[in-house]
Design a protein around this motif. Structure first.
Motif, PDB file in Angstrom:
ATOM      1  N   LYS A 145       0.839  -1.197   0.000  1.00 32.69           N
ATOM      2  CA  LYS A 145       0.000   0.000   0.000  1.00 32.69           C
ATOM      3  C   LYS A 145       0.872   1.245   0.000  1.00 32.69           C
ATOM      4  O   LYS A 145       2.005   1.232   0.468  1.00 32.69           O
ATOM      5  N   PHE A 146       0.323   2.329  -0.517  1.00 25.85           N
ATOM      6  CA  PHE A 146       1.017   3.609  -0.491  1.00 25.85           C
ATOM      7  C   PHE A 146       0.475   4.427   0.668  1.00 25.85           C
ATOM      8  O   PHE A 146      -0.728   4.532   0.862  1.00 25.85           O
ATOM      9  N   LEU A 147       1.400   4.990   1.435  1.00 32.47           N
ATOM     10  CA  LEU A 147       1.032   5.815   2.576  1.00 32.47           C
ATOM     11  C   LEU A 147       1.346   7.267   2.209  1.00 32.47           C
ATOM     12  O   LEU A 147       2.489   7.612   1.952  1.00 32.47           O
ATOM     13  N   ILE A 148       0.317   8.084   2.142  1.00 29.64           N
ATOM     14  CA  ILE A 148       0.489   9.489   1.754  1.00 29.64           C
ATOM     15  C   ILE A 148       0.197  10.358   2.977  1.00 29.64           C
ATOM     16  O   ILE A 148      -0.901  10.321   3.527  1.00 29.64           O
ATOM     17  N   LYS A 149       1.229  11.085   3.412  1.00 22.82           N
ATOM     18  CA  LYS A 149       1.082  11.975   4.568  1.00 22.82           C
ATOM     19  C   LYS A 149       1.474  13.385   4.163  1.00 22.82           C
ATOM     20  O   LYS A 149       2.333  13.573   3.308  1.00 22.82           O
ATOM     21  N   GLU A 150       0.855  14.351   4.808  1.00 21.15           N
ATOM     22  CA  GLU A 150       1.226  15.738   4.554  1.00 21.15           C
ATOM     23  C   GLU A 150       2.551  16.009   5.263  1.00 21.15           C
ATOM     24  O   GLU A 150       2.741  15.619   6.411  1.00 21.15           O
ATOM     25  N   LYS A 151       3.465  16.666   4.553  1.00 20.08           N
ATOM     26  CA  LYS A 151       4.775  16.967   5.140  1.00 20.08           C
ATOM     27  C   LYS A 151       4.608  17.986   6.258  1.00 20.08           C
ATOM     28  O   LYS A 151       3.783  18.890   6.159  1.00 20.08           O
ATOM     29  N   PRO A 152       5.405  17.840   7.327  1.00 23.46           N
ATOM     30  CA  PRO A 152       5.332  18.861   8.386  1.00 23.46           C
ATOM     31  C   PRO A 152       5.880  20.188   7.879  1.00 23.46           C
ATOM     32  O   PRO A 152       6.788  20.212   7.051  1.00 23.46           O
ATOM     33  N   LYS A 153       5.297  21.261   8.367  1.00 15.94           N
ATOM     34  CA  LYS A 153       5.737  22.581   7.936  1.00 15.94           C
ATOM     35  C   LYS A 153       7.118  22.873   8.510  1.00 15.94           C
ATOM     36  O   LYS A 153       7.412  22.510   9.649  1.00 15.94           O
ATOM     37  N   SER A 154       7.956  23.522   7.720  1.00 18.15           N
ATOM     38  CA  SER A 154       9.290  23.863   8.199  1.00 18.15           C
ATOM     39  C   SER A 154       9.187  24.974   9.226  1.00 18.15           C
ATOM     40  O   SER A 154       8.357  25.878   9.105  1.00 18.15           O
TER      41      SER A 154
END
Length: 70
Positions: free
Chosen positions: A24-33
């Motif tokens: 499966k592909f796990l798509i997460k939003e990147k944490p803000k810098s």
């Protein structure tokens, strides 16, 4: 019957992390810098003030030593 229009929005993939977990592909939003500009600026101002204090104390010490030696 009127044909319904579909609007496709292409996502901005720079905002997401895509990892493959098993099959499966796990798509997460990147944490803000984090923005360290304000903290670094305050630290630089404090160090500058400390530097000025050391400069003046050294100047006073040197002038005192010169007067004592005379």
């Amino acid at each position: 019957m009127a044909k319904k229009e579909e609007n496709w929005v292409i996502p901005d993939f720079d905002k997401y992390e895509i990892n493959k977990l098993d099959d499966k592909f796990l798509i997460k939003e990147k944490p803000k810098s984090k923005n360290y500009v304000v903290a670094c600026t305050l630290i630089n101002i404090a160090l500058l003030a400390l530097n000025v204090c050391v400069f003046f104390s050294t100047k006073i010490l040197v002038t005192t030593l010169i007067q004592v030696v005379k």
